[in-house]
Design an enzyme around this catalytic site. Structure first.
Site, mmCIF file in Angstrom:
data_model
loop_
_atom_site.group_PDB
_atom_site.id
_atom_site.type_symbol
_atom_site.label_atom_id
_atom_site.label_comp_id
_atom_site.label_asym_id
_atom_site.label_seq_id
_atom_site.Cartn_x
_atom_site.Cartn_y
_atom_site.Cartn_z
ATOM 1 N N ALA A 1 -7.259 5.053 -10.324
ATOM 2 C CA ALA A 1 -6.395 6.235 -9.787
ATOM 3 C C ALA A 1 -7.074 6.315 -8.471
ATOM 4 O O ALA A 1 -8.085 6.633 -8.054
ATOM 5 C CB ALA A 1 -6.616 7.618 -10.618
ATOM 6 N N GLY B 1 29.528 -8.641 -5.306
ATOM 7 C CA GLY B 1 29.643 -7.351 -6.123
ATOM 8 C C GLY B 1 28.642 -7.454 -7.484
ATOM 9 O O GLY B 1 28.125 -6.503 -7.900
ATOM 10 N N ARG C 1 30.466 -19.569 -10.647
ATOM 11 C CA ARG C 1 31.549 -18.473 -9.987
ATOM 12 C C ARG C 1 32.225 -19.159 -9.185
ATOM 13 O O ARG C 1 31.702 -20.161 -8.210
ATOM 14 C CB ARG C 1 30.692 -17.535 -9.319
ATOM 15 C CG ARG C 1 31.539 -16.431 -8.354
ATOM 16 C CD ARG C 1 32.015 -15.428 -9.584
ATOM 17 N NE ARG C 1 32.705 -14.396 -8.814
ATOM 18 C CZ ARG C 1 33.596 -13.379 -9.291
ATOM 19 N NH1 ARG C 1 33.824 -13.571 -10.596
ATOM 20 N NH2 ARG C 1 34.318 -12.832 -8.618
ATOM 21 N N THR D 1 -0.379 -1.768 1.758
ATOM 22 C CA THR D 1 0.785 -1.977 2.321
ATOM 23 C C THR D 1 0.863 -3.377 3.269
ATOM 24 O O THR D 1 -0.527 -3.814 3.487
ATOM 25 C CB THR D 1 1.433 -0.896 3.551
ATOM 26 O OG1 THR D 1 0.200 -0.767 4.714
ATOM 27 C CG2 THR D 1 1.574 0.321 2.941
ATOM 28 N N GLN E 1 -8.596 -10.153 -5.556
ATOM 29 C CA GLN E 1 -7.803 -10.518 -6.949
ATOM 30 C C GLN E 1 -6.686 -9.868 -7.330
ATOM 31 O O GLN E 1 -5.645 -10.429 -7.679
ATOM 32 C CB GLN E 1 -8.882 -10.444 -8.095
ATOM 33 C CG GLN E 1 -8.274 -10.738 -9.682
ATOM 34 C CD GLN E 1 -9.217 -10.804 -10.606
ATOM 35 O OE1 GLN E 1 -10.129 -11.841 -10.575
ATOM 36 N NE2 GLN E 1 -9.290 -9.925 -11.693
ATOM 37 N N GLU E 2 -6.769 -8.484 -6.996
ATOM 38 C CA GLU E 2 -5.427 -7.636 -7.060
ATOM 39 C C GLU E 2 -4.477 -8.252 -6.117
ATOM 40 O O GLU E 2 -3.132 -8.386 -6.611
ATOM 41 C CB GLU E 2 -5.718 -6.303 -6.483
ATOM 42 C CG GLU E 2 -4.480 -5.461 -6.773
ATOM 43 C CD GLU E 2 -4.807 -4.043 -6.339
ATOM 44 O OE1 GLU E 2 -3.890 -3.210 -6.224
ATOM 45 O OE2 GLU E 2 -6.054 -3.356 -6.123
ATOM 46 N N ARG E 3 -4.688 -8.683 -5.043
ATOM 47 C CA ARG E 3 -3.683 -9.146 -4.119
ATOM 48 C C ARG E 3 -3.027 -10.567 -4.464
ATOM 49 O O ARG E 3 -1.965 -10.913 -4.318
ATOM 50 C CB ARG E 3 -4.165 -9.077 -2.623
ATOM 51 C CG ARG E 3 -4.168 -7.601 -2.142
ATOM 52 C CD ARG E 3 -5.014 -7.477 -0.815
ATOM 53 N NE ARG E 3 -4.956 -6.074 -0.591
ATOM 54 C CZ ARG E 3 -5.932 -5.542 0.221
ATOM 55 N NH1 ARG E 3 -7.038 -6.099 0.670
ATOM 56 N NH2 ARG E 3 -5.811 -3.997 0.408
ATOM 57 N N GLY F 1 -2.113 12.520 -0.059
ATOM 58 C CA GLY F 1 -2.418 12.279 1.323
ATOM 59 C C GLY F 1 -3.318 11.118 1.947
ATOM 60 O O GLY F 1 -3.667 10.969 2.702
ATOM 61 N N PHE G 1 1.337 8.120 -8.134
ATOM 62 C CA PHE G 1 1.738 6.671 -8.059
ATOM 63 C C PHE G 1 0.718 5.964 -9.139
ATOM 64 O O PHE G 1 0.624 4.676 -8.726
ATOM 65 C CB PHE G 1 1.889 6.181 -6.825
ATOM 66 C CG PHE G 1 2.756 6.827 -5.881
ATOM 67 C CD1 PHE G 1 3.727 7.488 -6.137
ATOM 68 C CD2 PHE G 1 2.278 6.790 -4.423
ATOM 69 C CE1 PHE G 1 4.358 8.424 -5.385
ATOM 70 C CE2 PHE G 1 3.143 7.709 -3.546
ATOM 71 C CZ PHE G 1 4.277 8.211 -3.831
#
Length: 382
Positions: free
Chosen positions: A125, A341, A269, A366, A242-244, A130, A157
């Site tokens: 977490a 479509g 198609r 980000t 490592q996360e990235r 904010g 999130f």
């Protein structure tokens, strides 16, 4: 294709096991899980039985003590199948490593075996209403009161938020300080005053439980402090590469799958009496995407090799995250266009992946933050 050298025969045998498991236990049910807003909790226990959760953990705590390539293969196979609801990567690659790297022996013995078995699902977490990428700005506080910390605040999130049994909470143990006031706490989801909010409705990753968490005078025992007080921000910075990398691995593997779905589609198609693949525009688009994707696969594999050697630095991981997630979104947009479509219909995996991918440029920092990290590295001697 350029041969991949980052995996050995044992890795590939493991991949086959993971793929067969997902084909049986996840793919047939993922559509329903999207409607439910979360995967079946039993999937975690089944994954634990197969050794798919935290395979890197030492045998001393019941783990397989495997290299990170095994974690990576699990990520790749989940991405290849478009199973964005499965939160094993957050658990194994992001949250649990904090316990492995900074936990006390008592904490490791208490939690790691159950993290391996699937009895404990973890979450971390960080984000608040904010405070997102600016982790120094968190408002959640944990004030020491004798033998416990009094935890107050809220998070949002949070991946695995509904299923989580144990949450690593980023909080200010010294609200008067910035980064040096941040600490990490292990918080049991059953703690009095800890409340899980509703499962958030997202535009993608619909089967992944994502929640708000609320802490109202939650008493957290002092022995649940993870690492040293005031060192939380440093720990976060050390674990983010490592996360990235995990995000980058998912991006490239999902892009490879999406490109193959599109190749198969344009071959079948027809328009104006011939396959869409026969048009030069289609051929050029496919050639461009495949070329860029080949380069990114080589780069990410090299990043994985560096990670094996504990040499993956913060800036290089940021470059991988920036390049791969930007490209993933670009490729998926092109692939949706080539589907016409039908590419906008939820029943098609390309549509679901297009919606799922957008958040890749937002979480784990980000992509604008990635540019800041990279530019600071470039200019640090000026």
């Amino acid at each position: 294709m350029i041969p991949r050298t980052v995996y050995n025969e044992d890795h590939e045998q493991f991949r086959d096991t993971v793929r067969k498991f997902l084909e049986k236990e996840a793919i047939p049910f993922h559509g329903q899980w999207e409607k439910d807003g979360q995967v079946d909790r039993a999937l975690w226990n089944k994954a634990g039985e197969m050794g798919f959760l935290c395979p890197q953990i030492s045998e001393a705590y019941g783990g397989l003590e495997l290299d990170y390539g095994y974690n990576s293969i699990i990520d790749e196979e989940i991405a290849r199948a478009g199973l964005s609801g499965i939160g094993w990567g957050l658990h194994s690659n992001i949250a649990v490593p904090y316990i492995i790297n900074y936990g006390t022996e008592e904490q490791k013995k208490k939690y790691l075996p159950k993290c391996i078995s699937g009895e404990i699902v973890t979450a971390i977490a960080m984000t608040e209403p904010g405070a997102g990428s600016d982790l120094q700005g968190v408002k959640t506080t944990a004030i020491k009161k004798g033998d416990h910390y009094l935890l107050n605040g809220s998070k949002t999130f949070i991946t695995n938020g509904q299923h989580a049994d144990l949450v690593i909470v980023v909080a200010k143990t010294d609200p008067s300080e910035g980064a040096s006031g941040v600490s990490l706490l292990l918080v049991d989801a059953q703690s009095a005053g800890f409340q899980k909010g509703s499962n958030l409705e997202k535009i993608g990753m619909k089967a992944q439980d994502t929640s708000e968490l609320f802490f109202d005078d939650v008493e957290v025992p002092v022995e649940n402090l993870l690492g040293a007080e005031g060192q939380g921000f440093i720990y976060l910075m050390q674990e983010l590469p490592q996360e990235r990398l995990s995000v980058s691995i998912f991006a490239v593997s999902n892009s490879e799958a999406a490109l193959q779905w599109t190749i198969d589609y344009v071959r079948e198609r027809k328009a104006f009496g011939k396959p869409i693949a026969a048009f030069q525009n289609t051929q050029f688009k496919l050639a461009e995407m495949d070329s860029e994707l080949t380069a990114l696969r080589v780069f990410v594999d090299r990043c994985l090799e560096l990670h094996y050697e504990k040499k993956l630095d913060i800036a290089t991981a940021a470059k991988a995250k920036l390049l791969t997630t930007d490209f993933q979104c670009k490729l998926l947009d092109e692939c949706v266009q080539l589907h016409g479509g039908f590419g906008y219909m939820w029943e098609y995996p390309i549509a679901r992946s297009w919606a799922d991918a957008r958040v890749q440029r937002i979480y784990a920092g980000t992509n604008e933050i990635m540019k800041l990290i990279i530019s600071r590295e470039i200019l640090r001697e000026i």
